[in-house]
Design a protein around this motif. Structure first.
Motif, PDB file in Angstrom:
ATOM      1  N   UNK A 176       8.785  18.748 -52.416  1.00  0.00           N
ATOM      2  CA  UNK A 176      10.283  19.310 -52.419  1.00  0.00           C
ATOM      3  C   UNK A 176      10.923  18.949 -51.233  1.00  0.00           C
ATOM      4  N   UNK A 177      10.314  19.546 -50.079  1.00  0.00           N
ATOM      5  CA  UNK A 177      10.997  19.471 -48.900  1.00  0.00           C
ATOM      6  C   UNK A 177      11.252  17.806 -48.436  1.00  0.00           C
ATOM      7  N   UNK A 178      10.181  17.022 -48.524  1.00  0.00           N
ATOM      8  CA  UNK A 178      10.511  15.754 -48.091  1.00  0.00           C
ATOM      9  C   UNK A 178      11.317  14.756 -49.093  1.00  0.00           C
ATOM     10  N   UNK A 179      11.394  15.256 -50.378  1.00  0.00           N
ATOM     11  CA  UNK A 179      11.990  14.440 -51.300  1.00  0.00           C
ATOM     12  C   UNK A 179      13.419  14.982 -51.569  1.00  0.00           C
ATOM     13  N   UNK A 180      13.612  16.169 -51.405  1.00  0.00           N
ATOM     14  CA  UNK A 180      15.223  16.805 -51.795  1.00  0.00           C
ATOM     15  C   UNK A 180      15.614  17.343 -50.552  1.00  0.00           C
ATOM     16  N   UNK A 181      14.968  18.379 -50.107  1.00  0.00           N
ATOM     17  CA  UNK A 181      15.739  19.288 -49.040  1.00  0.00           C
ATOM     18  C   UNK A 181      15.857  18.344 -47.460  1.00  0.00           C
ATOM     19  N   UNK A 182      14.643  17.604 -47.148  1.00  0.00           N
ATOM     20  CA  UNK A 182      14.922  16.837 -45.863  1.00  0.00           C
ATOM     21  C   UNK A 182      15.884  15.841 -46.021  1.00  0.00           C
ATOM     22  N   UNK A 183      15.940  15.048 -46.902  1.00  0.00           N
ATOM     23  CA  UNK A 183      17.124  13.854 -46.959  1.00  0.00           C
ATOM     24  C   UNK A 183      18.563  14.397 -46.953  1.00  0.00           C
ATOM     25  N   UNK A 184      18.776  15.465 -47.566  1.00  0.00           N
ATOM     26  CA  UNK A 184      19.745  16.098 -47.695  1.00  0.00           C
ATOM     27  C   UNK A 184      20.522  17.028 -46.625  1.00  0.00           C
ATOM     28  N   UNK A 185      19.536  17.752 -46.219  1.00  0.00           N
ATOM     29  CA  UNK A 185      20.012  18.738 -45.041  1.00  0.00           C
ATOM     30  C   UNK A 185      19.370  18.617 -43.691  1.00  0.00           C
ATOM     31  N   UNK A 186      18.773  17.566 -43.187  1.00  0.00           N
ATOM     32  CA  UNK A 186      18.288  17.335 -42.029  1.00  0.00           C
ATOM     33  C   UNK A 186      19.081  16.383 -41.322  1.00  0.00           C
ATOM     34  N   UNK A 187      19.024  16.127 -40.103  1.00  0.00           N
ATOM     35  CA  UNK A 187      19.687  15.119 -39.212  1.00  0.00           C
ATOM     36  C   UNK A 187      19.214  13.805 -39.318  1.00  0.00           C
ATOM     37  N   UNK A 188      19.777  12.853 -38.775  1.00  0.00           N
ATOM     38  CA  UNK A 188      19.418  11.638 -38.741  1.00  0.00           C
ATOM     39  C   UNK A 188      18.177  11.806 -37.616  1.00  0.00           C
ATOM     40  N   UNK A 189      16.988  10.801 -37.860  1.00  0.00           N
ATOM     41  CA  UNK A 189      15.985  10.830 -37.109  1.00  0.00           C
ATOM     42  C   UNK A 189      14.986  12.034 -37.121  1.00  0.00           C
ATOM     43  N   UNK A 190      15.409  12.823 -38.124  1.00  0.00           N
ATOM     44  CA  UNK A 190      14.481  13.961 -38.265  1.00  0.00           C
ATOM     45  C   UNK A 190      13.210  13.540 -38.979  1.00  0.00           C
ATOM     46  N   UNK A 191      12.044  14.184 -38.578  1.00  0.00           N
ATOM     47  CA  UNK A 191      10.806  13.811 -39.304  1.00  0.00           C
ATOM     48  C   UNK A 191      11.132  14.147 -40.716  1.00  0.00           C
ATOM     49  N   UNK A 192      11.814  15.192 -41.268  1.00  0.00           N
ATOM     50  CA  UNK A 192      11.928  15.368 -42.513  1.00  0.00           C
ATOM     51  C   UNK A 192      12.422  14.322 -43.464  1.00  0.00           C
ATOM     52  N   UNK A 193      13.051  13.125 -42.641  1.00  0.00           N
ATOM     53  CA  UNK A 193      13.554  12.045 -43.309  1.00  0.00           C
ATOM     54  C   UNK A 193      12.759  10.842 -43.249  1.00  0.00           C
ATOM     55  N   UNK A 194      11.626  11.118 -42.350  1.00  0.00           N
ATOM     56  CA  UNK A 194      10.762   9.871 -42.348  1.00  0.00           C
ATOM     57  C   UNK A 194       9.705   9.886 -43.321  1.00  0.00           C
ATOM     58  N   UNK A 195       9.441   8.672 -44.112  1.00  0.00           N
ATOM     59  CA  UNK A 195       8.674   8.332 -45.048  1.00  0.00           C
ATOM     60  C   UNK A 195       7.183   8.309 -44.571  1.00  0.00           C
ATOM     61  N   UNK A 196       7.009   7.873 -43.226  1.00  0.00           N
ATOM     62  CA  UNK A 196       5.856   7.808 -42.630  1.00  0.00           C
ATOM     63  C   UNK A 196       5.178   9.143 -42.464  1.00  0.00           C
ATOM     64  N   UNK A 197       6.013  10.079 -41.901  1.00  0.00           N
ATOM     65  CA  UNK A 197       5.744  11.547 -41.798  1.00  0.00           C
ATOM     66  C   UNK A 197       5.201  12.185 -42.963  1.00  0.00           C
ATOM     67  N   UNK A 198       5.753  11.891 -44.033  1.00  0.00           N
ATOM     68  CA  UNK A 198       5.638  12.513 -45.297  1.00  0.00           C
ATOM     69  C   UNK A 198       4.215  12.057 -45.645  1.00  0.00           C
ATOM     70  N   UNK A 199       4.090  10.840 -45.769  1.00  0.00           N
ATOM     71  CA  UNK A 199       2.704  10.344 -46.214  1.00  0.00           C
ATOM     72  C   UNK A 199       1.638  10.677 -45.161  1.00  0.00           C
ATOM     73  N   UNK A 200       1.930  11.008 -43.998  1.00  0.00           N
ATOM     74  CA  UNK A 200       0.605  11.588 -43.098  1.00  0.00           C
ATOM     75  C   UNK A 200       0.315  13.003 -43.565  1.00  0.00           C
ATOM     76  N   UNK A 201       1.536  13.651 -43.845  1.00  0.00           N
ATOM     77  CA  UNK A 201       1.433  15.303 -44.290  1.00  0.00           C
ATOM     78  C   UNK A 201       0.548  15.188 -45.637  1.00  0.00           C
ATOM     79  N   UNK A 202       0.935  14.417 -46.529  1.00  0.00           N
ATOM     80  CA  UNK A 202       0.311  14.454 -47.893  1.00  0.00           C
ATOM     81  C   UNK A 202      -1.143  14.215 -47.678  1.00  0.00           C
ATOM     82  N   UNK A 203      -1.535  13.035 -46.935  1.00  0.00           N
ATOM     83  CA  UNK A 203      -3.003  12.815 -46.808  1.00  0.00           C
ATOM     84  C   UNK A 203      -3.778  13.756 -45.912  1.00  0.00           C
TER      85      UNK A 203
END
Length: 251
Positions: A176-203
């Protein structure tokens, strides 16, 4: 260290989960894999990861449910195993619905799938609460090895369930953080908007859940299913009994 141990079904099942997770991560790291875009959230969905999670969640839940099977009498109660099959299916169904999110044709269909998936996943919490209440609160000081084994198996099985649900809940929150809250409420360049960071955390959390699962499964194996370990415990009880008889016997 246990001498002459045998491989039980639950131990082989734990190794099977590890192999499935290993090959999934290996393929995702070294080969092109299908990635689709969620039509509602706009996030990237790695289909292979969800294809791994669906059967593993079902199988892991069933092993959690069956880690300390116990009933009074010669036969299990009516629907004893049926409830365990159903709960395992609910977790597999929740993940399968997650796999279907990118293929939902409308927002209403997507919202319905999300609602059902969340409801299915949340059944974990009343199950673990009920399991905590059914564990014997105490054992008498002169408890037999069989009673102590049952109590120890119940505690280890509860730990297995608690660890898995904790890590799975972190993965759900990460989704939910990476798919909804991160893209909508974080600033540009934030890790919450990075698909790579999301995949690393999931793994990372996926591997963590599998490692903790296997570590606890090994404890369950030795506590419940290993006949050599159980024989050792009974011989130790017999030794203590004979020592007590010898010390209390008169000349």
């Amino acid at each position: 260290r246990h001498q002459g141990t045998t491989l039980s079904g639950i131990f082989i099942g734990g190794l099977t989960v590890q192999l499935v997770a290993f090959f999934t991560d290996f393929i995702m790291a070294n080969f092109p894999v299908p990635v689709v875009i969620d039509p509602v959230l706009g996030s990237r969905v790695h289909l292979l990861r969800w294809c791994e999670w669906a059967p593993c969640a079902t199988f892991m839940t069933f092993m959690m449910e069956g880690a300390d099977l116990y009933w009074e009498g010669d036969m299990p109660p009516t629907d004893f195993m049926r409830t365990k099959y159903i709960h395992s299916a609910t977790q597999g169904g929740a993940v399968f619905l997650g796999l279907m999110f990118p293929f939902c044709s409308s927002q209403k269909t997507w919202a319905a799938a999300m609602f059902v998936a969340c409801c299915l996943y949340l059944t974990n919490f009343p199950r673990i609460w009920n399991r905590m209440k059914t564990i014997p609160s105490s054992l008498s000081e002169g408890a037999t090895v069989e009673e102590a084994e049952r109590f120890n198996a119940a505690k280890i099985a509860l730990r297995l369930r608690s660890v898995c649900i904790l890590v799975w809940s972190i993965i759900v929150m990460l989704y939910f953080v990476s798919s909804y809250f991160g893209p909508r409420f974080s600033s540009e360049g934030s890790l919450l908007k990075s698909p790579e960071a999301t995949m690393i955390c999931e793994c990372f959390f996926d591997v963590l859940s599998k490692v903790l699962f296997l570590v606890t499964i090994v404890d369950v194996h030795y506590a419940v299913f290993d006949p050599f370990a159980r024989t050792e415990r009974r011989l130790e009880e017999l030794r203590q009994l004979m020592s007590a008889v010898w010390e209390n016997s008169s000349d």
